[in-house]
Scaffold this motif. Structure first.
Motif, short mmCIF file in Angstrom:
data_model
loop_
_atom_site.label_atom_id
_atom_site.label_comp_id
_atom_site.label_asym_id
_atom_site.label_seq_id
_atom_site.Cartn_x
_atom_site.Cartn_y
_atom_site.Cartn_z
N LYS A 262 0.83 -1.21 0.00
CA LYS A 262 0.00 0.00 0.00
C LYS A 262 0.87 1.26 0.00
O LYS A 262 0.61 2.21 -0.76
CB LYS A 262 -0.92 -0.01 1.23
N HIS A 263 1.93 1.28 0.80
CA HIS A 263 2.78 2.48 0.89
C HIS A 263 3.72 2.62 -0.31
O HIS A 263 4.10 3.74 -0.68
CB HIS A 263 3.59 2.45 2.18
N LEU A 264 4.08 1.48 -0.93
CA LEU A 264 4.95 1.54 -2.10
C LEU A 264 4.19 1.89 -3.37
O LEU A 264 4.77 2.37 -4.34
CB LEU A 264 5.68 0.20 -2.30
N GLY A 265 2.89 1.62 -3.37
CA GLY A 265 2.11 1.85 -4.58
C GLY A 265 2.26 0.75 -5.61
O GLY A 265 1.94 0.93 -6.79
N ARG A 266 2.78 -0.41 -5.18
CA ARG A 266 2.94 -1.56 -6.08
C ARG A 266 2.95 -2.83 -5.22
O ARG A 266 3.13 -2.77 -3.99
CB ARG A 266 4.24 -1.45 -6.87
N VAL A 267 2.76 -3.96 -5.86
CA VAL A 267 2.75 -5.23 -5.14
C VAL A 267 4.16 -5.58 -4.68
O VAL A 267 5.12 -5.49 -5.46
CB VAL A 267 2.18 -6.36 -6.03
N TRP A 268 4.30 -5.96 -3.42
CA TRP A 268 5.60 -6.30 -2.87
C TRP A 268 5.51 -7.56 -2.03
O TRP A 268 4.53 -7.78 -1.30
CB TRP A 268 6.13 -5.15 -2.00
N PHE A 269 6.53 -8.42 -2.12
CA PHE A 269 6.66 -9.61 -1.28
C PHE A 269 8.10 -9.69 -0.77
O PHE A 269 9.04 -9.26 -1.46
CB PHE A 269 6.35 -10.89 -2.07
N PRO A 270 8.32 -10.25 0.42
CA PRO A 270 9.71 -10.49 0.87
C PRO A 270 10.42 -11.47 -0.05
O PRO A 270 9.77 -12.28 -0.73
CB PRO A 270 9.53 -11.07 2.28
N ASP A 271 11.74 -11.41 -0.07
CA ASP A 271 12.53 -12.31 -0.90
C ASP A 271 12.78 -13.62 -0.20
O ASP A 271 12.93 -13.67 1.02
CB ASP A 271 13.87 -11.67 -1.28
N MET A 272 12.84 -14.69 -1.00
CA MET A 272 13.19 -16.01 -0.47
C MET A 272 14.70 -16.21 -0.45
O MET A 272 15.23 -17.02 0.30
CB MET A 272 12.54 -17.12 -1.31
N MET A 273 15.41 -15.47 -1.31
CA MET A 273 16.87 -15.55 -1.37
C MET A 273 17.41 -14.18 -1.76
O MET A 273 16.69 -13.38 -2.36
CB MET A 273 17.33 -16.63 -2.36
N PRO A 274 18.66 -13.88 -1.43
CA PRO A 274 19.22 -12.55 -1.73
C PRO A 274 19.21 -12.26 -3.23
O PRO A 274 19.46 -13.16 -4.05
CB PRO A 274 20.65 -12.63 -1.20
N THR A 275 18.94 -11.00 -3.60
CA THR A 275 18.92 -10.59 -5.01
C THR A 275 20.01 -9.58 -5.31
O THR A 275 20.08 -9.05 -6.41
CB THR A 275 17.55 -9.99 -5.37
#
Length: 442
Positions: A428-441
């Motif tokens: 909601k605050h980013l204005g886009r869909v966000w999910f935590p990462d499963m592995m470092p990017t």
């Protein structure tokens, strides 16, 4: 009886002559017969492509996408394809892969092709890199090629070690001799990447003497034979320098003041690698006034710093304001140091923390959001942040966070948010869909 016998040969001759009229001429060989057989009938409508007559510009475009070995095989198809294989445009940008079969799974450039390239195309090479593995033989092969590039006019040169730095295992004089050949003969180098090599101050003077008007990028981290005086020589003479990458031990107040002088074109990128060779190593301090002079001279320059230190070695860093824009911590960093980052890095754009420990970074993250108004990218690995503090951090930064890479195990559920709920709140605050990462990017 005699009449019958005399008639038979004449009938046979007539039959044979009639057959010859319907068949290929008896004087044609097998090749001519095949050509006639292969010709399509005029009324069949079939048109076979003549690959040998492809325009050179189309062949050039196709060859640019082929691996070198496939390109060499294709050059044997016909004369036209062979001519395309040797077009100068194909050899301006080239990477020598000098991996040894015994020490690397990567493909190597065939020795016969290397000989042909040096013989026919060394004067066409402009953008060249050498990729070597951990073997000394691989580095020696690179030096052997460098020493033969006497007719070249390189614009970029990169020496890339895919494993441990094998160039450092060569005799210093052997490496310097080969590199000097390129420095002296090119006279138009604009980009030089020589990390993890035994380059020294005298060879840098040769570089400057022949390429000072064209050099724009110099990347030479982990070069133990270079002193601050050698880097200062480059800074004093190469007024077009735009990017510079080096180890922290080569950074000095004198160098920053030299880069800040009026005669210099504005530096755009300065990368500093802060690496600990031995636990407990001591590091010098750069004055705030030197950094201020740099910012006044080049207000938009990017200062990129990579830290690979032990926790007790951060003493001299972030005590005063520093104009760092991109900050990467490759080892564990303490809460105290991250707190100082929030206080003294107002130009920070990107922050990556690979590890911190088991003490939550709630206060430090909030302070960074408050003080670092340009922060647009952050990555957190082996750390801990409560879900409430993380949501507050994202809320304070808002949609300027273009990259938010947070491992799922970093987020600690609390009385306000669970892991299932934080995804919606952050999105909601980013204005886009966000999910935590499963592995470092990062």
């Amino acid at each position: 009886m005699t009449d019958c016998c005399s008639l038979r040969p004449s009938r046979m001759k007539r039959r044979l002559s009639g057959d010859r009229e319907d068949s290929p001429s008896s004087c044609e060989g097998p090749a001519e017969s095949c050509k006639r057989v292969r010709q399509p009938a005029e009324d069949s409508g079939d048109v076979l492509p003549d690959w040998a007559r492809l325009p050179q510009e189309i062949l050039l475009h196709i060859f640019q996408y082929l691996p070198l070995l496939d390109r060499a095989f294709a050059s044997q198809v016909c004369r036209g394809w062979n001519e395309a294989f040797h077009m100068p445009e194909l050899w301006r940008c080239f990477e020598f892969e000098l991996n040894q079969p015994a020490s690397s799974y990567l493909k190597a450039t065939h020795p016969d092709l290397i000989k042909q390239i040096i013989k026919r195309h060394s004067n066409h090479l402009q953008y060249v890199s050498f990729k070597v593995d951990s073997s000394t033989e691989s580095a020696e092969a690179a030096c052997d090629i460098l020493s033969q590039l006497v007719n070249c006019s390189l614009k970029t040169l990169g020496l890339i070690s895919t494993a441990r730095p094998s160039f450092m295992e060569l005799p210093k004089s052997h490496f310097i001799s080969a590199l000097t050949v390129v420095f002296v003969n090119s006279k138009s180098l604009s980009s030089l990447k020589i990390d993890d090599t035994p380059v020294d101050d005298p060879s840098l003077k040769v570089l400057v003497a022949n390429n000072s008007d064209t050099l724009k990028l110099l990347k030479m981290s982990s070069c133990p034979h270079v002193s601050p005086a050698g880097i200062l020589c480059v800074a004093d003479q190469c007024h077009g320098l735009r990017e510079l990458a080096l180890n922290y031990h080569l950074l000095s107040d004198e160098l920053l003041l030299a880069l800040s002088s009026e005669k210099h074109v504005h530096l755009e990128h300065l990368r500093i690698d802060v690496v600990s060779e031995n636990p407990g190593q001591q590091f010098h301090t750069i004055k705030k006034s030197s950094w201020d002079a740099m910012v006044r001279h080049s207000p938009k320059f990017n200062l990129v710093m990579y830290f690979f230190l032990y926790e007790d070695e951060f003493g001299p860093f972030f005590r005063d304001e520093i104009p760092v824009t991109h900050l990467y911590f490759g080892r564990s960093v303490s809460k105290e140091v991250l707190g100082r980052v929030g206080m003294n890095c107002p130009r920070l754009v990107e922050l990556v923390v690979c590890a911190n420990g088991l003490r939550p970074l709630d206060e430090e993250l909030i302070r960074i959001a408050e003080r670092c108004q340009h922060l647009s990218a952050i990555g957190l690995g082996e750390c801990e942040v409560s879900c409430s503090a993380f949501v507050e951090f994202v809320k304070m930064c808002g949609r300027r966070l273009s990259q938010l890479s947070i491992m799922e195990e970093v987020l600690i559920p609390d009385h306000k948010y669970s892991l299932d709920e934080i995804h919606w709140e952050v999105s909601k605050h980013l204005g886009r869909v966000w999910f935590p990462d499963m592995m470092p990017t990062w």
